[in-house]
Design a protein around this motif. Structure first.
Motif, mmCIF file in Angstrom:
data_model
loop_
_atom_site.group_PDB
_atom_site.id
_atom_site.type_symbol
_atom_site.label_atom_id
_atom_site.label_comp_id
_atom_site.label_asym_id
_atom_site.label_seq_id
_atom_site.Cartn_x
_atom_site.Cartn_y
_atom_site.Cartn_z
ATOM 1 N N PRO A 71 -6.786 0.976 -5.050
ATOM 2 C CA PRO A 71 -7.308 1.925 -4.069
ATOM 3 C C PRO A 71 -8.822 1.783 -3.920
ATOM 4 C CG PRO A 71 -5.790 3.011 -5.573
ATOM 5 C CD PRO A 71 -6.039 1.632 -6.126
ATOM 6 N N HIS A 82 -9.014 4.592 0.537
ATOM 7 C CA HIS A 82 -7.677 5.117 0.249
ATOM 8 C C HIS A 82 -7.623 6.593 0.654
ATOM 9 C CE1 HIS A 82 -4.311 6.578 -2.221
ATOM 10 N NE2 HIS A 82 -3.839 5.347 -2.040
ATOM 11 N N GLU A 83 -6.469 7.033 1.109
ATOM 12 C CA GLU A 83 -6.332 8.412 1.602
ATOM 13 C C GLU A 83 -6.744 9.474 0.577
ATOM 14 O OE1 GLU A 83 -1.548 8.906 0.659
ATOM 15 O OE2 GLU A 83 -2.189 8.328 2.669
#
Length: 139
Positions: A71, A82-83
């Motif tokens: 990530p 990354h979210e």
């Protein structure tokens, strides 16, 4: 007597500030409370013969190897992260001054883990540092 003990420290500081090799310095571990923010202080260095016009950087979570697709916490070239880190990560340092200090906000348990920095000076001059910080989130 003080002079003799301070002199070696002085030379270590001078050598570290001059550069010469790939290296990074950050705390090996850091703790912060859930819901707060934390900064991970970070400095890095690269060989003196490299004179990049622009320095970029990437922070990775839990793996130092880009080929493993870890990530992305922060990336200076783009806003793509990354979210889990969207709107929660920001670079406090100035990469041109070799300062890679990272700020993480609104901490939650899933952000606990290892954080690795990668310097990107362009072309083949990229280096992911083995040094890392382990973030512990306290509930």
């Amino acid at each position: 007597m003080i002079f003799l003990t301070a002199l070696p420290l002085f030379w270590i500081m001078i050598a570290a500030s001059r550069g010469g090799h790939w290296g990074a310095w950050m705390p090996s571990s850091i703790s912060a409370f859930e819901g707060t923010c934390v900064s991970i202080p970070c400095r890095f260095d690269f060989p003196d013969e490299l004179r990049p016009a622009v320095v970029h950087g990437v922070w990775y979570f839990n793996s130092p190897y880009p080929k493993n697709y870890p990530p992305v916490v922060f990336k200076s070239r783009t806003q793509v992260v990354h979210e889990s880190f969207q709107g929660r990560s920001r670079l406090l340092g100035d990469l041109g001054l070799r300062n890679c200090t990272l700020l993480l906000s609104n901490l939650s348990p899933e952000l606990g883990g290892k954080y690795y920095f990668r310097g990107d000076l362009g072309g083949y001059n990229q280096y992911t540092f083995s040094e890392h910080s382990v973030l512990d989130i306290i509930k």
